[in-house]
Design a protein around this motif. Structure first.
Motif, PDB file in Angstrom:
ATOM      1  N   UNK A 102       6.637  -5.480 -12.713  1.00 45.91           N
ATOM      2  CA  UNK A 102       6.377  -5.558 -11.273  1.00 45.91           C
ATOM      3  C   UNK A 102       4.938  -5.168 -10.970  1.00 45.91           C
ATOM      4  N   UNK A 103       4.512  -5.512  -9.767  1.00 47.00           N
ATOM      5  CA  UNK A 103       3.178  -5.131  -9.336  1.00 47.00           C
ATOM      6  C   UNK A 103       3.158  -3.668  -8.898  1.00 47.00           C
ATOM      7  N   UNK A 104       1.974  -3.101  -8.954  1.00 48.92           N
ATOM      8  CA  UNK A 104       1.807  -1.728  -8.483  1.00 48.92           C
ATOM      9  C   UNK A 104       2.062  -1.686  -6.985  1.00 48.92           C
ATOM     10  N   UNK A 105       2.794  -0.657  -6.541  1.00 49.72           N
ATOM     11  CA  UNK A 105       3.121  -0.552  -5.131  1.00 49.72           C
ATOM     12  C   UNK A 105       2.776   0.825  -4.600  1.00 49.72           C
ATOM     13  N   UNK A 106       2.489   0.853  -3.309  1.00 47.15           N
ATOM     14  CA  UNK A 106       2.179   2.092  -2.625  1.00 47.15           C
ATOM     15  C   UNK A 106       3.434   2.950  -2.496  1.00 47.15           C
ATOM     16  N   UNK A 107       3.271   4.267  -2.645  1.00 45.03           N
ATOM     17  CA  UNK A 107       4.389   5.194  -2.484  1.00 45.03           C
ATOM     18  C   UNK A 107       4.150   6.137  -1.300  1.00 45.03           C
TER      19      UNK A 107
ATOM     20  N   UNK B 131       6.174   5.024   1.888  1.00 45.76           N
ATOM     21  CA  UNK B 131       6.900   3.769   1.775  1.00 45.76           C
ATOM     22  C   UNK B 131       8.325   4.024   2.249  1.00 45.76           C
ATOM     23  N   UNK B 132       8.904   3.053   2.913  1.00 43.03           N
ATOM     24  CA  UNK B 132      10.236   3.258   3.492  1.00 43.03           C
ATOM     25  C   UNK B 132      11.281   3.690   2.457  1.00 43.03           C
ATOM     26  N   UNK B 133      11.212   3.142   1.265  1.00 36.71           N
ATOM     27  CA  UNK B 133      12.266   3.398   0.283  1.00 36.71           C
ATOM     28  C   UNK B 133      12.269   4.838  -0.236  1.00 36.71           C
ATOM     29  N   UNK B 134      11.201   5.583   0.002  1.00 35.73           N
ATOM     30  CA  UNK B 134      11.140   6.952  -0.508  1.00 35.73           C
ATOM     31  C   UNK B 134      11.189   7.996   0.604  1.00 35.73           C
ATOM     32  N   UNK B 135      11.179   7.553   1.845  1.00 35.17           N
ATOM     33  CA  UNK B 135      11.230   8.503   2.966  1.00 35.17           C
ATOM     34  C   UNK B 135      12.466   9.376   2.865  1.00 35.17           C
TER      35      UNK B 135
END
Length: 118
Positions: free
Chosen positions: A42-47, A60-64
């Motif tokens: 996968x591509x690098x994504x912001x956290x 990022x929404x998935x880690x809130x």
């Protein structure tokens, strides 16, 4: 400028880790620091990111609610507390420095591996 990331490891789902990233190499301006991740294939994504002077944060929404970014100005270090880890959090986590604004990363750390088993 050197960014030394540490704290990754192999954990089970539901576990926690604390990632650290220390910046060194002389005095340099920092608008903010952040964490990104890259999973296999996968591509690098912001956290997450934190404004260096105000401490304001953005995720990022998935880690809130599960991840918390913080910083220690005196130690030039940014942290990422990662709780309730899921297998989909498995990735290499990279820290980053934004020198002037949020539009581009100026420096990258070498990455620390986080592997979450189910």
């Amino acid at each position: 400028v050197q960014l030394q990331a540490s704290g990754g490891g192999l954990v089970q789902a539901g576990d926690s880790l604390r990632l650290s990233c220390a910046a060194s190499g002389g005095t340099f301006s920092k608008y903010g620091m952040g964490w990104f991740r890259q999973a296999p294939g996968k591509e690098r994504e912001f956290v997450a990111r934190i404004h260096w002077s105000s401490g304001n944060t953005y995720y990022q929404d998935s880690v809130k609610g599960r991840f918390t970014i913080s910083r220690d100005n005196a130690k030039n270090t940014v942290y990422l507390q990662v709780n309730s880890l899921k297998p989909e959090d498995t990735a290499v986590y990279y820290c980053a420095v934004y020198r002037t604004n949020w539009y581009g990363v100026d420096y990258w750390g070498q990455g620390t591996q986080v592997t979450v088993s189910s």
